[in-house]
Design a protein around this motif. Structure first.
Motif, PDB file in Angstrom:
ATOM      1  N   SER A  51       0.834  -1.200   0.000  1.00 33.69           N
ATOM      2  CA  SER A  51       0.000   0.000   0.000  1.00 33.69           C
ATOM      3  C   SER A  51       0.872   1.256   0.000  1.00 33.69           C
ATOM      4  CB  SER A  51      -0.896   0.026   1.236  1.00 33.69           C
ATOM      5  OG  SER A  51      -1.543   1.292   1.310  1.00 33.69           O
ATOM      6  N   PRO A  52       0.612   2.167  -0.942  1.00 33.36           N
ATOM      7  CA  PRO A  52       1.354   3.434  -0.931  1.00 33.36           C
ATOM      8  C   PRO A  52       0.760   4.418   0.070  1.00 33.36           C
ATOM      9  CG  PRO A  52      -0.148   3.387  -2.803  1.00 33.36           C
ATOM     10  CD  PRO A  52      -0.309   2.055  -2.085  1.00 33.36           C
ATOM     11  N   HIS A  53      -0.385   4.075   0.627  1.00 38.31           N
ATOM     12  CA  HIS A  53      -1.090   4.997   1.528  1.00 38.31           C
ATOM     13  C   HIS A  53      -1.148   4.422   2.935  1.00 38.31           C
ATOM     14  CE1 HIS A  53      -2.176   7.053  -2.092  1.00 38.31           C
ATOM     15  NE2 HIS A  53      -2.882   6.020  -2.542  1.00 38.31           N
ATOM     16  N   ALA A  54      -1.210   5.318   3.914  1.00 38.49           N
ATOM     17  CA  ALA A  54      -1.317   4.883   5.298  1.00 38.49           C
ATOM     18  C   ALA A  54      -2.706   4.341   5.611  1.00 38.49           C
ATOM     19  CB  ALA A  54      -0.990   6.047   6.233  1.00 38.49           C
ATOM     20  N   GLN A 114       1.087   2.294   5.476  1.00 42.70           N
ATOM     21  CA  GLN A 114       1.870   2.379   4.251  1.00 42.70           C
ATOM     22  C   GLN A 114       2.918   1.275   4.270  1.00 42.70           C
ATOM     23  OE1 GLN A 114       4.979   5.295   3.823  1.00 42.70           O
ATOM     24  NE2 GLN A 114       4.075   6.022   1.920  1.00 42.70           N
ATOM     25  N   ARG A 142      -8.469   7.273  -0.763  1.00 46.71           N
ATOM     26  CA  ARG A 142      -7.708   7.598   0.446  1.00 46.71           C
ATOM     27  C   ARG A 142      -8.634   7.964   1.600  1.00 46.71           C
ATOM     28  NH1 ARG A 142      -2.399  11.064  -0.549  1.00 46.71           N
ATOM     29  NH2 ARG A 142      -2.320  10.623   1.680  1.00 46.71           N
ATOM     30  N   TYR A 703       7.498   9.812  10.092  1.00 46.97           N
ATOM     31  CA  TYR A 703       6.229   9.742   9.360  1.00 46.97           C
ATOM     32  C   TYR A 703       5.677  11.155   9.238  1.00 46.97           C
ATOM     33  CZ  TYR A 703       5.695   4.640   9.556  1.00 46.97           C
ATOM     34  OH  TYR A 703       5.840   3.292   9.374  1.00 46.97           O
ATOM     35  N   ASN A 708       2.968   8.943   5.733  1.00 49.22           N
ATOM     36  CA  ASN A 708       4.020   8.514   4.810  1.00 49.22           C
ATOM     37  C   ASN A 708       5.344   8.432   5.560  1.00 49.22           C
ATOM     38  OD1 ASN A 708       2.388   8.633   2.336  1.00 49.22           O
ATOM     39  ND2 ASN A 708       2.371  10.843   2.747  1.00 49.22           N
TER      40      ASN A 708
END
Lengths: 799, 167
Positions: A51-54, A114, A142, A703, A708
């Motif tokens: 996952s590129p997102h938290a 992430q 998101r 973070y 991120n």
């Protein structure tokens, strides 16, 4: 059969010698064999899309392009693997209120940090798997991310896992004595905030495994860079629904563990699940960027603490309030509550004070999971206690060493538990402190410091006393129902030529434990060290056991090895006595010979005993029972843990112009109980110290507010390098553990624990002329300059 | 190879000497030297620690100079001499360092060790005395997460102090 062993057989040489490790010669020739080096026939390679997102909802996943890519065999989304692999659930059943959501092994519907694995690609080569992973198209929606514990626990905060109701993973309070009254009556009350930022343990070898499911035998063999093959045999068996005797986990050479390779990772289960579905070996090696976002993290605690002290300089009370961000899920089996619990139970443990109040609160946030890392919460406890002790000593005008002398828990106070509930029998604070003061030439350093300050050079001296709780036992893990075995076992086998093979359930990631066990076996059997060969790391062949964690290898595995060697020794002497027509208690084993115990005269060689025992049983009485292998296990049913201790000293220089901190020297005096191999013990201390210095001066997972992880490369996440580290001098005090025959306690974590405390205190000692105080790790040049500037502005440095 | 990935399919002929043996291969243009050594030649003594040129675990010698195997392309070895920990062990070039590292326990998990040895070998090749601080500075391109560095410095200093050894 009688045990002819003299009581102190285990203490003979080579026990107590600086024996070099046997595996080191392989490593020095490039002959280590790590998971990455293992190649199996028809082996495939996995790569993960993360996952590129938290925090984000998976709207859709399109795998068509990835499936069509060159070399690709299969592509799996989380839902498909969830059908054959049960989710993880990291909850300690003995801690009421501890909760976690169920964690699917890969994200399904939603990603909550992430780096969480979402899709797995299996291809002929690693490169092709990575190429195809780039073609996986995921549409994300998101969602707001929570990163800070305080925000996650705010009343209006949306729960990350709605089924939990809120983001509180766990809370625990301790109340002992009358803290309120003690603080009211204190001559001096000192208080400080501590920001222990998030760290990553960073083994140099990333995580990795090869899962090899054989549909013919319906069995799974896993070559796994892991500290506990037995734990993983249990996990793979239960989560994949495979009978336990059909699951074999082999840990080859492992390139560093530090606790991080003790945890359970979803994608490692996914690799096993994919091998099972495909009937072929699947290899997965995390790359460094994946390591940053998915290897278990550590720390991330905000602590406020205060200490009450009488005018005579005696601590009367402490109060500790801990708030921790523990990631998005509970860590299976090892638990995300351990750091906070150890912090509040161990803070101030070396000191005798009756009144205590402490609280830990652990919050779920949209960051990577918190798991085991060297020292767990004890280094933080050490910092809190030592920083407050130094502040109090300063306020009272007492030298920090003298302040500690006045406050140590001594024999008369050691019988009971500390206010935090810790039992400290067998500690040696005074002996360690006095040895350290001499070793580091404390008084001379103080004079050097005073003289340098007149020249505008700012040295700092830090002293830190600590305990190291080792070998957590059945009372700790049992009630949690975590299926963590705290026993270890050992089989010792005489080979016909008179040499010995020893199979242990203990694992070794460089600590030297296996060499220590070989020393114990050699000493007990009167053999040269090179005549004992060690085999470890295979869940199918040794007695069931634990592995490497909590500095337990020598305490538990050493005791098992001693018992097994003593049993084999008795069997050998029985056989030798029958052959020589004498009594076993007249005999001893020395230098590969059975000798007359009193005269030392040779009776028969071990090789001849082996020959008769294995090949010429026709020469023995028909009813003689030949047993030339012996297996023993050891577990201390009632022991919560053993308690090692020590004192460390740091000498640092702070440059007030640049803000740089330079470590000029580090000294450690450690009491880990019986020392089997002084060199290995020293090296464990040194390695731990450098990780402790790294924590205080360099390391921080940063973070951003969206969750991120912004410095997830080795170039941006700083760890100690050779040029930044001081020489480290180590001495040993030995107070053997009284409840075992061997008397070893453990050493793996002591270096880190004491170093964090000593360096924190030393840097702040250097900053005293400025009235500045560091309270946030790491002590970067920027933060040091901020603290000095804040002090000059006449305000307390709050960060 | 698909047209979308021209770089994945593009190969380069290389002719080099690895540990004294001539090697001629067609290698993918994008393949790194350490992957070539490990995956094609089965020389697994050089390790991958970061794959972005920071940690030094993949160090090998290219024409006698320490390079990062993860930042060097296999194609760059064309016409050059490559030496790895395996070759330097077999030739005896590392004997003194290896003995000193073993004596001082200057390796724990062993993962950084081949890179450490090659960098230390280069340090000895400079042929001049060095303070402990200078040794530390020279070795600061190689991560070790286990030892705390002290024993590594001890081992190198010991070899440095004994003339005619180690180079």
């Amino acid at each position: 059969m009688s045990d002819g062993a003299p009581k102190d057989a285990a203490l003979r040489e080579p026990v107590g010698t600086d024996a070099p490790r046997r595996e080191i010669r392989r490593f020095l020739r490039g002959r280590g064999r790590y998971v990455a080096d293992i190649v199996l026939p028809r082996m495939l390679h996995a790569a993960f899309v993360r996952s590129p997102h938290a925090h984000a909802r998976i709207v859709s996943i399109d795998l068509a392009a990835a499936r069509a890519a060159p070399g690709v065999e299969r592509v799996f989304a989380g839902a498909e693997l969830a059908e054959i692999c049960a989710p993880l659930h990291g909850v300690a059943l003995h801690r009421p209120g501890h909760k976690s959501a169920l964690q699917p092994i890969m994200a399904v519907e939603r990603a909550v940090w992430q780096g969480q694995p979402v899709v797995a690609v299996v291809a002929r080569s690693r490169a092709e798997a990575e190429d195809a992973a780039e073609r996986v198209a995921i549409e994300w929606e998101r969602l707001p991310a929570l990163v800070e514990a305080a925000a996650a626990l705010a009343p209006a905060a949306p729960p990350i896992h709605p089924e939990l109701g809120d983001n509180l993973a766990f809370a625990f309070e301790i109340e002992a004595g009358d803290a309120d009254r003690a603080f009211q009556e204190a001559a001096v009350v000192v208080e400080q905030r501590f920001d222990f930022v998030r760290q990553t343990p960073m083994t140099l070898e990333p995580r990795g495994l090869i899962a090899d499911y054989d549909p013919g035998s319906e069995s799974l063999t896993v070559h796994h860079a892991h500290q506990s093959p037995f734990q993983m045999q249990d996990v793979f068996s239960r989560h994949l629904g495979l009978p336990e005797h059909k699951v074999r986990v082999i840990a080859p050479d492992v390139g560093g563990g530090f606790g991080m390779k003790l945890n359970v990772y979803g994608e490692e289960l996914a690799v096993c699940a994919m091998s099972k579905l495909m009937g072929r070996p699947v290899k997965y090696l995390a790359d460094r960027l994946e390591s940053f976002v998915s290897d278990s993290h550590a720390r991330d605690h905000r602590v406020t603490a205060r200490m009450a002290v009488s005018k005579e300089g005696r601590i009367t009370a402490m109060e500790v309030d801990d708030l921790a961000a523990v990631g998005a899920y509970g860590m299976p089996l090892r638990f995300n509550i351990a750091e906070g619990m150890m912090l509040i139970t161990m803070a101030g443990a070396p000191y005798a004070f009756p009144n205590y109040r402490a609280r830990t609160r652990n919050a779920y946030v949209n960051t990577n999971l918190i798991g085991m890392y060297r020292g767990v919460g004890i280094p933080l406890a050490c910092v809190v206690g030592e920083a407050l002790a130094d502040l109090a000593a300063e306020r009272l005008g007492i030298d920090p060493v003298e302040f500690r002398r006045r406050n140590y828990r001594r024999k008369e106070s050691l019988s009971g538990a500390t206010p935090g509930g810790v039992r400290l029998a067998g500690t040696s604070f005074d002996a360690c402190l006095e040895t350290l003061v001499r070793l580091m030439k404390y008084d001379e350093l103080r004079r050097t410091q005073a003289e340098a300050r007149r020249r505008g050079v700012y040295y700092g001296i830090g002293i830190a006393t600590f305990v190291e709780a080792t070998a957590y036992g059945p009372p700790y893990y049992g009630p949690s129902e975590a299926r963590i075995s705290t026993q270890d076992g050992c089989t010792v086998r005489l080979e016909p030529s008179g040499v010995v093979r020893c199979v242990t359930s203990i694992t070794d990631q460089g600590q030297g434990t296996l060499t220590g066990l070989a020393q114990i076996v050699a000493a007990t059997l009167g053999l040269a060290l090179e005549d004992v060969e060690m085999i470890a790391g295979d869940s199918a062949i040794s007695p069931y056991g634990g592995g490497a964690w909590a500095s337990r290898g020598m305490a538990i595995g050493g005791e098992a090895a001693l018992k097994a060697a003593q049993a084999l020794r008795a069997n050998i002497l029985d056989l030798a006595a029958t052959i020589a027509q004498t009594a076993p208690d007249r005999l001893d084993l020395r230098r590969g010979q059975i000798v007359n115990k009193d005269t030392g005269a040779a009776v028969i060689s071990l090789a001849d005993v082996g020959k008769i025992g294995y090949f010429r049983q026709d020469t023995l009485p028909r009813d003689f029972d030949v047993q030339l292998s012996a297996t023993r296990s050891f577990v201390d049913n009632g022991a919560m843990c053993y308690m090692a201790n020590g004192v460390q000293g740091s000498f640092v220089e702070v440059d007030p112009e640049s803000g740089f901190v330079k470590c000029l020297g580090q000294w450690a005096v450690d009491d880990c109980g019986r020392v089997i191999n002084p060199m290995q013990v020293t090296e464990q201390v040194r390695g731990g110290i450098v990780q402790g210095i790294g924590a205080v001066l360099f390391e921080e997972c940063i973070y951003d507010p969206q969750g991120n992880f912004v410095n997830a490369t080795m170039a941006d996440y700083l760890v100690p390098m050779a040029s930044e580290m001081p020489d480290i001098f180590v001495e040993h005090v030995e107070t053997p553990e009284r409840s075992t025959a061997l008397g070893a306690k453990g050493i793996g974590e002591a270096g880190l624990i004491g170093a964090m405390g000593a360096v924190w205190v030393a840097v702040n000692d250097a900053l005293k002329p400025f009235g500045a105080r560091m309270t946030t790790q790491p002590f970067t040049p920027e933060r040091v300059l901020e603290a000095i500037a804040a002090a000059r502005r006449g305000t307390r440095a709050g960060k | 190879m698909t047209p979308r990935d021209p770089e994945a399919g593009f190969t380069v002929e290389i002719d080099c000497t690895v540990n004294g043996v001539r090697v001629r291969r067609a290698v993918p243009a994008r393949q790194h030297l350490v992957d070539f050594l490990r995956d094609e030649l089965e020389l697994t003594g050089s390790h991958l620690g970061c794959e972005h040129g920071v940690c030094g675990a993949c160090s090998v010698l290219l024409d006698g100079v320490v390079v990062r195997g993860c930042l060097t392309l296999a194609a760059q070895a064309h016409g050059k001499r490559v030496d790895t920990v395996e070759g330097l062990s077999d030739s005896g070039a590392l004997d003194a360092l290896q003995a000193a590292f073993a004596r001082h326990n200057a390796a724990q998990c062993g993962y950084c060790t081949p890179g450490m040895l090659l960098t230390a070998h280069e340090l000895l090749g400079a042929g001049r005395p060095m303070s402990r601080a200078a040794i530390r500075e020279f070795m600061s391109g190689n991560f070790c997460r286990c030892t705390g560095y002290h024993a590594i410095v001890d081992a190198i200093a010991e070899v440095l102090e004994r003339p005619s050894s180690g180079s």
